[in-house]
Design a protein around this motif. Structure first.
Motif, PDB file in Angstrom:
ATOM      1  N   UNK A  60       0.841  -1.210   0.000  1.00  0.00           N
ATOM      2  CA  UNK A  60       0.000   0.000   0.000  1.00  0.00           C
ATOM      3  C   UNK A  60       0.871   1.252   0.000  1.00  0.00           C
ATOM      4  N   UNK A  61       1.982   1.219   0.740  1.00  0.00           N
ATOM      5  CA  UNK A  61       2.854   2.385   0.785  1.00  0.00           C
ATOM      6  C   UNK A  61       3.505   2.640  -0.566  1.00  0.00           C
ATOM      7  N   UNK A  62       3.986   1.575  -1.213  1.00  0.00           N
ATOM      8  CA  UNK A  62       4.656   1.758  -2.494  1.00  0.00           C
ATOM      9  C   UNK A  62       3.693   2.259  -3.557  1.00  0.00           C
ATOM     10  N   UNK A  63       2.464   1.799  -3.524  1.00  0.00           N
ATOM     11  CA  UNK A  63       1.478   2.321  -4.473  1.00  0.00           C
ATOM     12  C   UNK A  63       1.210   3.794  -4.206  1.00  0.00           C
ATOM     13  N   UNK A  64       1.165   4.178  -2.926  1.00  0.00           N
ATOM     14  CA  UNK A  64       0.921   5.587  -2.587  1.00  0.00           C
ATOM     15  C   UNK A  64       2.085   6.460  -3.047  1.00  0.00           C
ATOM     16  N   UNK A  65       3.319   6.008  -2.803  1.00  0.00           N
ATOM     17  CA  UNK A  65       4.478   6.769  -3.285  1.00  0.00           C
ATOM     18  C   UNK A  65       4.466   6.864  -4.807  1.00  0.00           C
ATOM     19  N   UNK A  66       4.150   5.757  -5.484  1.00  0.00           N
ATOM     20  CA  UNK A  66       4.125   5.751  -6.949  1.00  0.00           C
ATOM     21  C   UNK A  66       3.070   6.717  -7.477  1.00  0.00           C
ATOM     22  N   UNK A  67       1.903   6.724  -6.851  1.00  0.00           N
ATOM     23  CA  UNK A  67       0.820   7.606  -7.305  1.00  0.00           C
ATOM     24  C   UNK A  67       1.145   9.084  -7.085  1.00  0.00           C
ATOM     25  N   UNK A  68       2.038   9.372  -6.148  1.00  0.00           N
ATOM     26  CA  UNK A  68       2.410  10.762  -5.850  1.00  0.00           C
ATOM     27  C   UNK A  68       3.777  11.128  -6.429  1.00  0.00           C
ATOM     28  N   UNK A  69       4.405  10.215  -7.165  1.00  0.00           N
ATOM     29  CA  UNK A  69       5.768  10.457  -7.664  1.00  0.00           C
ATOM     30  C   UNK A  69       5.855  11.735  -8.483  1.00  0.00           C
ATOM     31  N   UNK A  70       4.835  12.014  -9.307  1.00  0.00           N
ATOM     32  CA  UNK A  70       4.831  13.226 -10.118  1.00  0.00           C
ATOM     33  C   UNK A  70       4.803  14.479  -9.262  1.00  0.00           C
ATOM     34  N   UNK A  71       4.100  14.439  -8.129  1.00  0.00           N
ATOM     35  CA  UNK A  71       4.046  15.590  -7.230  1.00  0.00           C
ATOM     36  C   UNK A  71       5.403  15.835  -6.563  1.00  0.00           C
ATOM     37  N   UNK A  72       6.091  14.739  -6.196  1.00  0.00           N
ATOM     38  CA  UNK A  72       7.431  14.895  -5.628  1.00  0.00           C
ATOM     39  C   UNK A  72       8.376  15.497  -6.663  1.00  0.00           C
ATOM     40  N   UNK A  73       8.316  14.996  -7.883  1.00  0.00           N
ATOM     41  CA  UNK A  73       9.220  15.508  -8.928  1.00  0.00           C
ATOM     42  C   UNK A  73       8.932  16.973  -9.229  1.00  0.00           C
ATOM     43  N   UNK A 152       8.549   4.805  11.524  1.00  0.00           N
ATOM     44  CA  UNK A 152       7.268   4.205  11.837  1.00  0.00           C
ATOM     45  C   UNK A 152       7.489   2.753  12.243  1.00  0.00           C
ATOM     46  N   UNK A 153       6.591   2.195  13.058  1.00  0.00           N
ATOM     47  CA  UNK A 153       6.695   0.775  13.382  1.00  0.00           C
ATOM     48  C   UNK A 153       6.364  -0.086  12.163  1.00  0.00           C
ATOM     49  N   UNK A 154       6.747  -1.332  12.223  1.00  0.00           N
ATOM     50  CA  UNK A 154       6.538  -2.230  11.088  1.00  0.00           C
ATOM     51  C   UNK A 154       5.054  -2.524  10.846  1.00  0.00           C
ATOM     52  N   UNK A 155       4.231  -2.325  11.866  1.00  0.00           N
ATOM     53  CA  UNK A 155       2.817  -2.686  11.754  1.00  0.00           C
ATOM     54  C   UNK A 155       1.942  -1.618  11.114  1.00  0.00           C
ATOM     55  N   UNK A 156       2.461  -0.385  10.992  1.00  0.00           N
ATOM     56  CA  UNK A 156       1.612   0.729  10.572  1.00  0.00           C
ATOM     57  C   UNK A 156       2.209   1.497   9.409  1.00  0.00           C
ATOM     58  N   UNK A 157       1.376   1.733   8.390  1.00  0.00           N
ATOM     59  CA  UNK A 157       1.832   2.428   7.195  1.00  0.00           C
ATOM     60  C   UNK A 157       1.950   3.930   7.385  1.00  0.00           C
ATOM     61  N   UNK A 158       2.795   4.532   6.552  1.00  0.00           N
ATOM     62  CA  UNK A 158       3.028   5.975   6.590  1.00  0.00           C
ATOM     63  C   UNK A 158       1.954   6.748   5.826  1.00  0.00           C
ATOM     64  N   UNK A 159       1.926   8.054   6.057  1.00  0.00           N
ATOM     65  CA  UNK A 159       1.131   8.964   5.242  1.00  0.00           C
ATOM     66  C   UNK A 159       2.058   9.623   4.233  1.00  0.00           C
ATOM     67  N   UNK A 160       1.932   9.274   2.971  1.00  0.00           N
ATOM     68  CA  UNK A 160       2.780   9.856   1.935  1.00  0.00           C
ATOM     69  C   UNK A 160       2.489  11.352   1.789  1.00  0.00           C
ATOM     70  N   UNK A 161       1.238  11.747   1.970  1.00  0.00           N
ATOM     71  CA  UNK A 161       0.888  13.169   1.891  1.00  0.00           C
ATOM     72  C   UNK A 161       1.668  13.998   2.909  1.00  0.00           C
ATOM     73  N   UNK A 162       1.970  13.409   4.068  1.00  0.00           N
ATOM     74  CA  UNK A 162       2.719  14.145   5.080  1.00  0.00           C
ATOM     75  C   UNK A 162       4.122  14.480   4.590  1.00  0.00           C
ATOM     76  N   UNK A 163       4.732  13.603   3.805  1.00  0.00           N
ATOM     77  CA  UNK A 163       6.081  13.888   3.322  1.00  0.00           C
ATOM     78  C   UNK A 163       6.064  14.945   2.222  1.00  0.00           C
ATOM     79  N   UNK A 164       5.002  14.998   1.449  1.00  0.00           N
ATOM     80  CA  UNK A 164       4.842  16.105   0.498  1.00  0.00           C
ATOM     81  C   UNK A 164       4.691  17.421   1.253  1.00  0.00           C
ATOM     82  N   UNK A 165       3.877  17.396   2.304  1.00  0.00           N
ATOM     83  CA  UNK A 165       3.664  18.599   3.115  1.00  0.00           C
ATOM     84  C   UNK A 165       4.969  19.045   3.776  1.00  0.00           C
ATOM     85  N   UNK A 166       5.716  18.087   4.326  1.00  0.00           N
ATOM     86  CA  UNK A 166       6.971  18.400   4.995  1.00  0.00           C
ATOM     87  C   UNK A 166       7.992  18.957   4.012  1.00  0.00           C
ATOM     88  N   UNK A 167       8.010  18.418   2.802  1.00  0.00           N
ATOM     89  CA  UNK A 167       8.922  18.929   1.774  1.00  0.00           C
ATOM     90  C   UNK A 167       8.588  20.381   1.438  1.00  0.00           C
TER      91      UNK A 167
END
Length: 221
Positions: A60-73, A152-167
């Motif tokens: 789920x995390x990798x799909x979220x990063x992939x879907x937001x890759x254009x926004x990061x770039x 993050x712990x191994x049991x819980x996924x990250x918020x990719x939107x938070x890293x866009x916001x932090x950037x």
């Protein structure tokens, strides 16, 4: 005995990545060939680890990063994943994600079977696992300086939107010599650095900012 233990603790602290210091260097095999930290000079880099390929939370995390890759770039940032798996496992997992979910992983993934990169970034946490990386995320600036790190712990996924916001927040602070409040978004007022002298504190109210108190003022960029 105690002296030996103290030396071990000090060494581990030195090896752990530190904010506003040069990010640990690497030269690693990825799904896009060999990559080094120097390859990303002049760009922001979001380096993130995951525990293992072919696992549901990581997928789920990798799909979220992939879907937001254009926004990061669009913000001048590149993505780079990592886990303690082989390059063949990474490729098979990328293909599986595309086949099952229709999402193409367009960024490289480091194959870190030696755990060299993972250990240099503190991604391996003995309290969680000795053989897998936790969900760690590092934001490295165009000069190769480590600006943010989140675990993050191994049991819980990250918020990719938070890293866009932090950037956005990091880039805004750099460009305008300001700080940003909790959950700040582009277009919202930023925090003016507090005065450093008593005289400056006395003058702050008349300086035209959104004034609450001498130490707390905002402005719109």
């Amino acid at each position: 005995m105690n002296n030996h233990m103290n030396v071990q603790v000090q060494e581990s602290v030195v090896q752990f990545p530190q904010l506003n210091r040069p990010a640990p260097d690497f030269d690693a095999l990825t799904t896009d060939g060999q990559k080094t930290l120097a390859d990303y000079k002049g760009k922001w880099l979001v380096l993130f680890s995951h525990p293992a390929d072919f696992t549901p939370v990581c997928t789920t995390e990798f799909m979220a990063f992939a879907n937001k890759a254009g926004e990061f770039r669009a913000k001048g940032a590149e993505l780079l994943g990592l886990s303690i798996d082989s390059v063949h496992s990474h490729i098979a997992w990328m293909r599986n994600i595309k086949e099952n979910f229709g999402v193409e992983i367009t960024f490289p993934i480091i194959a870190d079977l030696s755990m060299q990169v993972a250990k240099s970034y503190g991604m391996v946490q003995p309290g969680a696992s000795d053989t897998s990386a936790v969900r760690a995320t590092f934001i490295i600036d165009p000069e190769g300086v480590l600006r943010a790190m989140v675990y993050y712990p191994m049991s819980n996924g990250r918020s990719v939107d938070e890293f866009l916001r932090l950037l956005d927040a990091l880039q805004t602070s750099d460009a305008n010599s300001c700080a940003t409040p909790e959950n700040w978004r582009v277009g919202e007022p930023v925090i003016v650095p507090p005065p450093k002298t008593a005289a400056a504190a006395d003058a702050r109210k008349a300086e035209g900012y959104e004034y609450t108190d001498w130490y707390f003022s905002k402005k719109t960029l």
